[in-house]
Design a protein around this motif. Sequence first.
Motif, PDB file in Angstrom:
ATOM      1  N   VAL A 121      -8.182  -3.781   3.615  1.00  0.00           N
ATOM      2  CA  VAL A 121      -8.364  -2.492   4.278  1.00  0.00           C
ATOM      3  C   VAL A 121      -8.630  -2.691   5.771  1.00  0.00           C
ATOM      4  O   VAL A 121      -8.124  -1.949   6.619  1.00  0.00           O
ATOM      5  CB  VAL A 121      -9.491  -1.693   3.595  1.00  0.00           C
ATOM      6  CG1 VAL A 121      -9.744  -0.401   4.338  1.00  0.00           C
ATOM      7  CG2 VAL A 121      -9.128  -1.408   2.148  1.00  0.00           C
ATOM      8  N   GLU A 122      -9.405  -3.741   6.107  1.00  0.00           N
ATOM      9  CA  GLU A 122      -9.643  -4.062   7.523  1.00  0.00           C
ATOM     10  C   GLU A 122      -8.320  -4.373   8.221  1.00  0.00           C
ATOM     11  O   GLU A 122      -8.098  -4.009   9.365  1.00  0.00           O
ATOM     12  CB  GLU A 122     -10.595  -5.255   7.664  1.00  0.00           C
ATOM     13  CG  GLU A 122     -12.062  -4.891   7.731  1.00  0.00           C
ATOM     14  CD  GLU A 122     -12.613  -4.462   6.389  1.00  0.00           C
ATOM     15  OE1 GLU A 122     -11.906  -4.633   5.369  1.00  0.00           O
ATOM     16  OE2 GLU A 122     -13.738  -3.935   6.350  1.00  0.00           O
ATOM     17  N   VAL A 174       0.835  -1.198   0.000  1.00  0.00           N
ATOM     18  CA  VAL A 174       0.000   0.000   0.000  1.00  0.00           C
ATOM     19  C   VAL A 174       0.871   1.249   0.000  1.00  0.00           C
ATOM     20  O   VAL A 174       0.600   2.229  -0.685  1.00  0.00           O
ATOM     21  CB  VAL A 174      -0.941  -0.034   1.229  1.00  0.00           C
ATOM     22  CG1 VAL A 174      -1.488   1.335   1.522  1.00  0.00           C
ATOM     23  CG2 VAL A 174      -2.069  -1.013   0.985  1.00  0.00           C
ATOM     24  N   ARG A 175       1.959   1.181   0.758  1.00  0.00           N
ATOM     25  CA  ARG A 175       2.867   2.325   0.826  1.00  0.00           C
ATOM     26  C   ARG A 175       3.642   2.488  -0.492  1.00  0.00           C
ATOM     27  O   ARG A 175       3.698   3.569  -1.065  1.00  0.00           O
ATOM     28  CB  ARG A 175       3.832   2.127   2.001  1.00  0.00           C
ATOM     29  CG  ARG A 175       4.593   3.383   2.385  1.00  0.00           C
ATOM     30  CD  ARG A 175       5.437   3.135   3.622  1.00  0.00           C
ATOM     31  NE  ARG A 175       6.276   1.947   3.454  1.00  0.00           N
ATOM     32  CZ  ARG A 175       6.244   0.888   4.247  1.00  0.00           C
ATOM     33  NH1 ARG A 175       5.416   0.845   5.261  1.00  0.00           N
ATOM     34  NH2 ARG A 175       7.034  -0.152   4.038  1.00  0.00           N
ATOM     35  N   LEU A 208      -5.344  -3.233   7.367  1.00  0.00           N
ATOM     36  CA  LEU A 208      -4.617  -1.975   7.567  1.00  0.00           C
ATOM     37  C   LEU A 208      -5.176  -1.230   8.774  1.00  0.00           C
ATOM     38  O   LEU A 208      -4.441  -0.688   9.598  1.00  0.00           O
ATOM     39  CB  LEU A 208      -4.734  -1.088   6.326  1.00  0.00           C
ATOM     40  CG  LEU A 208      -4.092  -1.627   5.059  1.00  0.00           C
ATOM     41  CD1 LEU A 208      -4.403  -0.708   3.891  1.00  0.00           C
ATOM     42  CD2 LEU A 208      -2.594  -1.756   5.232  1.00  0.00           C
ATOM     43  N   TYR A 209      -6.506  -1.224   8.851  1.00  0.00           N
ATOM     44  CA  TYR A 209      -7.166  -0.567   9.977  1.00  0.00           C
ATOM     45  C   TYR A 209      -6.684  -1.170  11.295  1.00  0.00           C
ATOM     46  O   TYR A 209      -6.311  -0.474  12.233  1.00  0.00           O
ATOM     47  CB  TYR A 209      -8.688  -0.725   9.839  1.00  0.00           C
ATOM     48  CG  TYR A 209      -9.448  -0.467  11.107  1.00  0.00           C
ATOM     49  CD1 TYR A 209      -9.781   0.827  11.494  1.00  0.00           C
ATOM     50  CD2 TYR A 209      -9.809  -1.514  11.947  1.00  0.00           C
ATOM     51  CE1 TYR A 209     -10.452   1.065  12.665  1.00  0.00           C
ATOM     52  CE2 TYR A 209     -10.482  -1.285  13.123  1.00  0.00           C
ATOM     53  CZ  TYR A 209     -10.805   0.004  13.485  1.00  0.00           C
ATOM     54  OH  TYR A 209     -11.461   0.241  14.657  1.00  0.00           O
ATOM     55  N   LEU A 210      -6.690  -2.509  11.332  1.00  0.00           N
ATOM     56  CA  LEU A 210      -6.309  -3.196  12.570  1.00  0.00           C
ATOM     57  C   LEU A 210      -4.864  -2.912  12.954  1.00  0.00           C
ATOM     58  O   LEU A 210      -4.556  -2.652  14.119  1.00  0.00           O
ATOM     59  CB  LEU A 210      -6.473  -4.711  12.379  1.00  0.00           C
ATOM     60  CG  LEU A 210      -7.720  -5.309  12.959  1.00  0.00           C
ATOM     61  CD1 LEU A 210      -7.653  -6.828  12.884  1.00  0.00           C
ATOM     62  CD2 LEU A 210      -7.885  -4.892  14.421  1.00  0.00           C
ATOM     63  N   GLU A 252      -3.056  -0.392  12.203  1.00  0.00           N
ATOM     64  CA  GLU A 252      -2.887   0.979  12.665  1.00  0.00           C
ATOM     65  C   GLU A 252      -3.495   1.181  14.055  1.00  0.00           C
ATOM     66  O   GLU A 252      -2.903   1.810  14.933  1.00  0.00           O
ATOM     67  CB  GLU A 252      -3.536   1.928  11.661  1.00  0.00           C
ATOM     68  CG  GLU A 252      -2.789   3.225  11.546  1.00  0.00           C
ATOM     69  CD  GLU A 252      -3.231   4.037  10.350  1.00  0.00           C
ATOM     70  OE1 GLU A 252      -3.197   3.496   9.229  1.00  0.00           O
ATOM     71  OE2 GLU A 252      -3.616   5.192  10.540  1.00  0.00           O
ATOM     72  N   ALA A 253      -4.686   0.623  14.238  1.00  0.00           N
ATOM     73  CA  ALA A 253      -5.357   0.784  15.522  1.00  0.00           C
ATOM     74  C   ALA A 253      -4.589   0.068  16.629  1.00  0.00           C
ATOM     75  O   ALA A 253      -4.438   0.580  17.735  1.00  0.00           O
ATOM     76  CB  ALA A 253      -6.780   0.252  15.417  1.00  0.00           C
ATOM     77  N   LEU A 273      -1.588   2.630  -2.941  1.00  0.00           N
ATOM     78  CA  LEU A 273      -2.872   2.005  -3.260  1.00  0.00           C
ATOM     79  C   LEU A 273      -3.985   2.662  -2.459  1.00  0.00           C
ATOM     80  O   LEU A 273      -3.752   3.225  -1.389  1.00  0.00           O
ATOM     81  CB  LEU A 273      -2.826   0.506  -2.937  1.00  0.00           C
ATOM     82  CG  LEU A 273      -1.771  -0.294  -3.695  1.00  0.00           C
ATOM     83  CD1 LEU A 273      -1.801  -1.754  -3.262  1.00  0.00           C
ATOM     84  CD2 LEU A 273      -1.975  -0.181  -5.203  1.00  0.00           C
ATOM     85  N   THR A 274      -5.199   2.590  -2.975  1.00  0.00           N
ATOM     86  CA  THR A 274      -6.369   3.107  -2.263  1.00  0.00           C
ATOM     87  C   THR A 274      -7.378   1.974  -2.101  1.00  0.00           C
ATOM     88  O   THR A 274      -7.195   0.891  -2.660  1.00  0.00           O
ATOM     89  CB  THR A 274      -7.027   4.259  -3.044  1.00  0.00           C
ATOM     90  OG1 THR A 274      -7.592   3.707  -4.235  1.00  0.00           O
ATOM     91  CG2 THR A 274      -6.023   5.326  -3.410  1.00  0.00           C
ATOM     92  N   SER A 275      -8.434   2.277  -1.360  1.00  0.00           N
ATOM     93  CA  SER A 275      -9.466   1.252  -1.123  1.00  0.00           C
ATOM     94  C   SER A 275      -9.968   0.663  -2.428  1.00  0.00           C
ATOM     95  O   SER A 275     -10.273  -0.524  -2.511  1.00  0.00           O
ATOM     96  CB  SER A 275     -10.653   1.857  -0.386  1.00  0.00           C
ATOM     97  OG  SER A 275     -10.238   2.423   0.806  1.00  0.00           O
TER      98      SER A 275
END
Lengths: 332, 200
Positions: A126-127, A109-110, A129-131, A133-134, A114-116
Amino acid sequence: MSILPEEILHLICPMHLLLEPSGHIRQAGPTLHKISPEPLEGALFLEVFEVFRPRAVTCMKQLMQTEGRKIRLRLRGGVRTQLYGVLVADGQGGAVINLSFGIHVMSAVRDYALTSSDFAPTDLAVEMLYLVEAKSAAMDASRNLNTRLQGAMVAAEERAYTDTLTGLRNRRALDAVLERFKRGRGPFSLMHIDLDFFKQVNDTLGHAAGDLVLRHVARIMTDVIRKDDTAVRVGGDEFLIVFGGSMQPERLGEIAGDLIDRIEQPVSYDGRECRVSASIGIATAGGGIDNPDELLEQADMALYASKRAGRAQFCFFGEGPAGEGPTKVASK
Amino acid sequence: MHGLILRTFQVFVEDTYGPGIWADVAEKAGLEMPDFEAMLNYAPETYSALISAAETVLDKPAEAIWEDVGTYLVSHPNSEGLRRLLRFGGVDFIEFLHSLDDLPDRSRLVVADLVLPDLELTDNGSTQFKLRVGDGLPGFGYVMMGVLRAMADDYGALVLLDTESGRRGEQYLMVTVIETAYAEGREFELAASSGGGGEG
């Protein structure tokens, strides 16, 4: 040919490839176009991608043999991102391959911005990536908390009044107690106790034996003192007892004698006997002296007198040695 | 009361009004320790004490403060991390609205013991939405109101927001999306920049 138009793959598998029987790429998904530095359509699959797991693949025939199994590959050019894939024969001699970034999705992605919309709507990328980061935010918060708690623990230890080895009070507590007497100006007595032959125990039987002796001595002191008295380990094998109120010298002498008697009882460590004794200096604030520092000095001088007189005895400030003689001490 | 919620309130007051004002709020609320830890739990009454202290010190009704908290969470640089997490919800504002149903579960994935009120989105037509905010955390509806307002700006969408109270502490937020691509919106890249992610 399949019944469904091949274009539908662009949406549901944006990282798919359709291969001709010759091994040439007929169609590639939009996300693959984004990450490949070379044009894909018309190129030979194995010239663009290097398949290295489960084993190196060098020709279309070997590639077709991986059918249904997870393969690992990477782009030969550009960032050489690692990919995971699976191949299915299309029944016409060619194949459909679907690819994914797998665990390398973060760097992909970096690297390719890339985008969604580069992922299928059903893709969990995407989930993920979310996880990631969170979770790192939560971990940071946790780590910060741990660092702060550790700092607080060190600070609390610095403020502590207890000697961790023996459970007696420590030097800081002593200062506080003496300060109280200084302000209150009430009578009190000091007993300065130094163990004899402790170094030998430490040297011959080790520090664990030494610690055992110190704890043993601490227990004896706790037994001997009254509720309002304070027993302090001032350091190493040196102790101080603060007796509050006015006490007869005879009574203090009895206590000192008792202490020496009991400290001389051997302690067993690992089947061997640890034998120590104690020298004691006593000073009382009866004679108009009620400056704690001065009294500390007197007790110290009295202790020194006991040591000089042959140890294992007690001594009042301003008097000669009295009480226990050194006869009972069996040095190692 | 989860420390994350109290901590969020603290950094909101500190970043918006300054540490001095926070000290006033903390004192007025009778806090023994003026600093909350995001990863610890606190007595439930702490929250209400804090809110009423803030009402007095900031001289603002709680509803307005809550809504400011929501806006702060999305738009302040110190909570950029949370804004990013919210943006993962969808590529445009409408998709983001639809992702709100998952928000309490998403936050539980990260902070397992953080329980947020239920969120349930219903749409009346393609531009009219109604978000039901369950009970359990007083003011959460207003916080969501601020979050939605700021997220609409973030996506560059033009929306109208209204609220009404429901039964038993529930709250409804009415969202009318006038235009999804009204303005530029703020940039969002899936890849986190190094050093990103604040508290909140």
